[in-house]
Structure formats: C-alpha cells, structure tokens
Design a protein around this motif. Structure first.
Motif, PDB file in Angstrom:
ATOM      1  N   ASP A  44     -32.218 114.405  50.042  1.00 46.30           N
ATOM      2  CA  ASP A  44     -31.653 113.229  49.617  1.00 46.30           C
ATOM      3  C   ASP A  44     -31.179 112.793  47.963  1.00 46.30           C
ATOM      4  O   ASP A  44     -31.242 112.042  47.609  1.00 46.30           O
ATOM      5  CB  ASP A  44     -32.790 112.010  49.776  1.00 46.30           C
ATOM      6  N   LEU A  45     -31.327 114.246  47.345  1.00 43.15           N
ATOM      7  CA  LEU A  45     -30.918 114.179  46.141  1.00 43.15           C
ATOM      8  C   LEU A  45     -30.357 115.703  45.835  1.00 43.15           C
ATOM      9  O   LEU A  45     -30.942 116.679  46.148  1.00 43.15           O
ATOM     10  CB  LEU A  45     -32.213 114.060  45.325  1.00 43.15           C
ATOM     11  N   ARG A  46     -29.059 115.628  45.145  1.00 37.09           N
ATOM     12  CA  ARG A  46     -28.480 116.902  44.546  1.00 37.09           C
ATOM     13  C   ARG A  46     -27.999 116.505  43.237  1.00 37.09           C
ATOM     14  O   ARG A  46     -26.788 115.862  43.136  1.00 37.09           O
ATOM     15  CB  ARG A  46     -27.372 117.562  45.564  1.00 37.09           C
ATOM     16  N   ILE A  47     -28.637 117.291  42.207  1.00 40.92           N
ATOM     17  CA  ILE A  47     -28.198 116.884  40.822  1.00 40.92           C
ATOM     18  C   ILE A  47     -28.108 118.411  40.292  1.00 40.92           C
ATOM     19  O   ILE A  47     -28.889 119.109  40.299  1.00 40.92           O
ATOM     20  CB  ILE A  47     -29.086 116.026  40.179  1.00 40.92           C
ATOM     21  N   GLY A  48     -26.783 118.676  39.770  1.00 37.54           N
ATOM     22  CA  GLY A  48     -26.466 119.790  39.048  1.00 37.54           C
ATOM     23  C   GLY A  48     -25.558 119.564  37.909  1.00 37.54           C
ATOM     24  O   GLY A  48     -25.079 118.563  37.608  1.00 37.54           O
ATOM     25  N   PHE A  49     -24.957 120.693  37.292  1.00 38.90           N
ATOM     26  CA  PHE A  49     -23.958 120.514  36.354  1.00 38.90           C
ATOM     27  C   PHE A  49     -22.539 120.047  37.019  1.00 38.90           C
ATOM     28  O   PHE A  49     -21.788 119.491  36.257  1.00 38.90           O
ATOM     29  CB  PHE A  49     -23.734 121.705  35.344  1.00 38.90           C
ATOM     30  N   TYR A  50     -22.322 120.313  38.023  1.00 35.73           N
ATOM     31  CA  TYR A  50     -21.004 119.916  38.723  1.00 35.73           C
ATOM     32  C   TYR A  50     -21.384 119.200  40.044  1.00 35.73           C
ATOM     33  O   TYR A  50     -20.484 118.409  40.579  1.00 35.73           O
ATOM     34  CB  TYR A  50     -20.427 121.117  39.323  1.00 35.73           C
ATOM     35  N   ASN A  51     -22.499 119.120  40.358  1.00 34.61           N
ATOM     36  CA  ASN A  51     -22.870 118.001  41.585  1.00 34.61           C
ATOM     37  C   ASN A  51     -23.772 116.774  41.056  1.00 34.61           C
ATOM     38  O   ASN A  51     -24.659 117.133  40.418  1.00 34.61           O
ATOM     39  CB  ASN A  51     -23.320 118.735  42.637  1.00 34.61           C
ATOM     40  N   SER A 129     -30.043 124.169  24.228  1.00 32.62           N
ATOM     41  CA  SER A 129     -29.204 122.637  23.790  1.00 32.62           C
ATOM     42  C   SER A 129     -28.649 122.166  25.182  1.00 32.62           C
ATOM     43  O   SER A 129     -28.414 120.808  25.396  1.00 32.62           O
ATOM     44  CB  SER A 129     -28.385 122.845  22.646  1.00 32.62           C
ATOM     45  N   GLY A 130     -27.968 123.031  25.827  1.00 31.94           N
ATOM     46  CA  GLY A 130     -27.085 122.716  27.098  1.00 31.94           C
ATOM     47  C   GLY A 130     -28.330 122.044  27.993  1.00 31.94           C
ATOM     48  O   GLY A 130     -27.821 120.940  28.622  1.00 31.94           O
ATOM     49  N   LEU A 131     -29.201 122.762  28.331  1.00 30.55           N
ATOM     50  CA  LEU A 131     -30.239 122.388  29.323  1.00 30.55           C
ATOM     51  C   LEU A 131     -30.912 121.091  28.860  1.00 30.55           C
ATOM     52  O   LEU A 131     -30.879 120.132  29.655  1.00 30.55           O
ATOM     53  CB  LEU A 131     -31.092 123.461  29.773  1.00 30.55           C
ATOM     54  N   GLY A 132     -31.180 121.003  27.725  1.00 32.66           N
ATOM     55  CA  GLY A 132     -31.879 119.807  27.076  1.00 32.66           C
ATOM     56  C   GLY A 132     -30.944 118.658  27.165  1.00 32.66           C
ATOM     57  O   GLY A 132     -31.453 117.535  27.589  1.00 32.66           O
ATOM     58  N   LEU A 133     -29.779 118.549  26.821  1.00 33.61           N
ATOM     59  CA  LEU A 133     -28.968 117.750  26.736  1.00 33.61           C
ATOM     60  C   LEU A 133     -28.562 117.132  28.178  1.00 33.61           C
ATOM     61  O   LEU A 133     -28.648 116.016  28.408  1.00 33.61           O
ATOM     62  CB  LEU A 133     -27.446 118.166  26.326  1.00 33.61           C
ATOM     63  N   PHE A 134     -28.596 118.137  29.439  1.00 30.12           N
ATOM     64  CA  PHE A 134     -28.422 117.611  30.603  1.00 30.12           C
ATOM     65  C   PHE A 134     -29.329 116.646  31.021  1.00 30.12           C
ATOM     66  O   PHE A 134     -29.613 115.868  31.843  1.00 30.12           O
ATOM     67  CB  PHE A 134     -27.951 118.837  31.360  1.00 30.12           C
ATOM     68  N   LEU A 135     -30.750 117.416  30.691  1.00 30.95           N
ATOM     69  CA  LEU A 135     -31.813 116.866  31.238  1.00 30.95           C
ATOM     70  C   LEU A 135     -32.074 115.488  30.764  1.00 30.95           C
ATOM     71  O   LEU A 135     -32.727 114.553  31.545  1.00 30.95           O
ATOM     72  CB  LEU A 135     -33.197 117.751  31.089  1.00 30.95           C
ATOM     73  N   SER A 136     -31.667 115.249  29.575  1.00 34.11           N
ATOM     74  CA  SER A 136     -31.920 113.988  28.827  1.00 34.11           C
ATOM     75  C   SER A 136     -31.045 112.932  29.391  1.00 34.11           C
ATOM     76  O   SER A 136     -31.355 111.784  29.510  1.00 34.11           O
ATOM     77  CB  SER A 136     -31.543 114.129  27.431  1.00 34.11           C
ATOM     78  N   PHE A 137     -29.782 113.326  30.023  1.00 33.90           N
ATOM     79  CA  PHE A 137     -28.944 112.367  30.660  1.00 33.90           C
ATOM     80  C   PHE A 137     -29.290 112.006  32.172  1.00 33.90           C
ATOM     81  O   PHE A 137     -29.181 110.915  32.687  1.00 33.90           O
ATOM     82  CB  PHE A 137     -27.461 113.084  31.040  1.00 33.90           C
ATOM     83  N   VAL A 138     -29.905 112.941  32.949  1.00 33.61           N
ATOM     84  CA  VAL A 138     -30.426 112.711  34.331  1.00 33.61           C
ATOM     85  C   VAL A 138     -31.689 112.674  34.627  1.00 33.61           C
ATOM     86  O   VAL A 138     -32.105 112.588  35.777  1.00 33.61           O
ATOM     87  CB  VAL A 138     -29.947 113.914  35.240  1.00 33.61           C
ATOM     88  N   TRP A 139     -32.567 112.463  33.525  1.00 28.59           N
ATOM     89  CA  TRP A 139     -33.855 112.514  33.719  1.00 28.59           C
ATOM     90  C   TRP A 139     -34.491 111.195  34.296  1.00 28.59           C
ATOM     91  O   TRP A 139     -35.551 111.197  35.077  1.00 28.59           O
ATOM     92  CB  TRP A 139     -34.741 112.499  32.416  1.00 28.59           C
ATOM     93  N   ARG A 140     -33.759 109.944  34.583  1.00 30.55           N
ATOM     94  CA  ARG A 140     -34.192 109.026  35.382  1.00 30.55           C
ATOM     95  C   ARG A 140     -34.206 109.189  36.721  1.00 30.55           C
ATOM     96  O   ARG A 140     -34.589 108.205  37.650  1.00 30.55           O
ATOM     97  CB  ARG A 140     -33.307 107.712  34.593  1.00 30.55           C
ATOM     98  N   TRP A 141     -33.391 110.052  37.147  1.00 27.58           N
ATOM     99  CA  TRP A 141     -33.223 110.192  38.746  1.00 27.58           C
ATOM    100  C   TRP A 141     -34.212 111.697  38.910  1.00 27.58           C
ATOM    101  O   TRP A 141     -34.338 111.920  40.205  1.00 27.58           O
ATOM    102  CB  TRP A 141     -31.797 110.600  39.009  1.00 27.58           C
ATOM    103  N   LEU A 142     -34.550 112.461  38.020  1.00 28.12           N
ATOM    104  CA  LEU A 142     -35.319 113.704  38.412  1.00 28.12           C
ATOM    105  C   LEU A 142     -36.790 113.433  37.831  1.00 28.12           C
ATOM    106  O   LEU A 142     -37.204 112.657  37.015  1.00 28.12           O
ATOM    107  CB  LEU A 142     -34.809 114.595  37.450  1.00 28.12           C
ATOM    108  N   ARG A 143     -37.798 114.168  38.530  1.00 31.58           N
ATOM    109  CA  ARG A 143     -39.069 114.411  37.856  1.00 31.58           C
ATOM    110  C   ARG A 143     -39.452 115.872  38.178  1.00 31.58           C
ATOM    111  O   ARG A 143     -38.591 116.436  38.827  1.00 31.58           O
ATOM    112  CB  ARG A 143     -40.044 113.590  39.088  1.00 31.58           C
TER     113      ARG A 143
END
Length: 193
Positions: A44-51, A129-143
C-alpha cells in the motif's frame, strides 16, 4: 631487539580498504539500480527517488503521483532533483575510487592516494545530504519501521563510506611499503624481507 614487520602487513590494510570500497559500490548499485531507489516497497506504499505511490481508498490500489501532483503534496521539484543528484552522484564518485587507490599502491604516489580520499569525502557528503534531504521531504508518509532494504543498503553504504574515509585518511600514502623500501639502507632492506 625489534621484531621485523612482515612484508605483507601493509598490503592487508590496503586490501581491506579495497574490499570496503567494493562493498560500498555493491550496496549503492543494489539500492539505487536494482531497487530503483525505492526506500519502501509495501503493498500500500511505494516511495523512492523515482516512485511516489500512495494507496488510493477510492480505487483500492496504489496511485503513483507525478510532478504537478507532487508539488501539491509538498515535494519541491528542485529539492527532489538535489536529493537525486546527491545520492546518484555519490554512486558515480565512488566508482572512481578504486583506480586511484590501485595506482597509489602500485606507484607509491601520495597525490593519487589523496585523490581517492577526495572522491570518498565528496561521496560521503553527497550521499548523506541527498538521503537526508529526501527523507525530510517524505517523512510525513514514512516511519522508521516502513523503510525497506533499499534504505538499509543506503544507510549501510553511508556508514561504510564514513569508515572508509577515516581509514584512507589515516592510512599513510598509498605505497608506503615500496617507498620506504627504496629509502632504506641495504641492511634495513634485508631485515624487512
């Protein structure tokens, strides 16, 4: 009386550094190419750099979002581009590390060793920096519990890159054993062999 150092002891540290480099490259390839940069892959969830796919209650299946919708969800286009650049740039720069390491070991050139250290420092900073930046954007949908093997591979690669950077910076120049054999007197050369 001092115990002579075996001739292969300097090579073991170099082989350890080289095997760590190959491990980091393998982990980055796995996470970014094999797993396509997906940090979580759930039904029910797929989050990645391109998905970026979220569960749609109305249709009862995953709905993948593209950029006009992503910006409405709070994902800035420039921020995602910088995160991708950082993570995939770390992979590219890490691919350049083994050659200067091998050349430094064979030729005893400190400049080539420092080039490898520079590549590792840039890769470490880019991946973090890339991983931290991405996680800061998607953290509301991820745990933390939802993060999958792609994230685990990237986090392990980050830890190994940091260890590798410390090891190559602390290790004396690339071909320390060969350079020290050339500078030693003939009697010292015989005792080292």
């Amino acid at each position: 009386m001092a115990i002579p150092k075996p001739w292969w002891s300097g090579h073991l540290l170099f082989l350890g550094i080289l095997s760590l480099t190959v491990s980091v490259i393998t982990l980055l390839f796995y996470a970014l190419l094999w797993k396509a940069g997906d940090l979580t892959e759930l039904p029910d969830l797929r989050i990645g750099f391109y998905n970026f796919c979220l569960w749609n209650e109305g249709t009862g299946r995953l709905q993948c979002h593209q950029f006009p919708e992503l910006e409405a969800l709070g994902m800035p286009r420039a921020g995602l581009a910088l995160a991708r650049l950082g993570v995939y740039g770390a992979l590219v720069l890490t691919l350049f590390v083994p050659l200067p390491l091998l050349l430094a070991q064979c030729k005893g050139n400190e400049g080539e060793w420092q080039l490898a250290v520079g590549f590792l420092a840039a890769s470490t900073a880019l991946l973090a920096s890339g991983l931290g930046l991405f996680l800061s954007f998607v953290w509301r949908w991820l745990r933390l519990i939802l993060l999958g093997p792609g994230f685990l591979a990237l986090a392990t690669a980050q830890a190994l890159l940091t260890l590798l950077l410390v090891a190559t910076a602390a290790f004396p120049q690339g071909g320390g054993t060969r350079a020290s054999l050339r500078a030693a007197s003939p009697l010292q050369k015989l005792t080292r062999l």
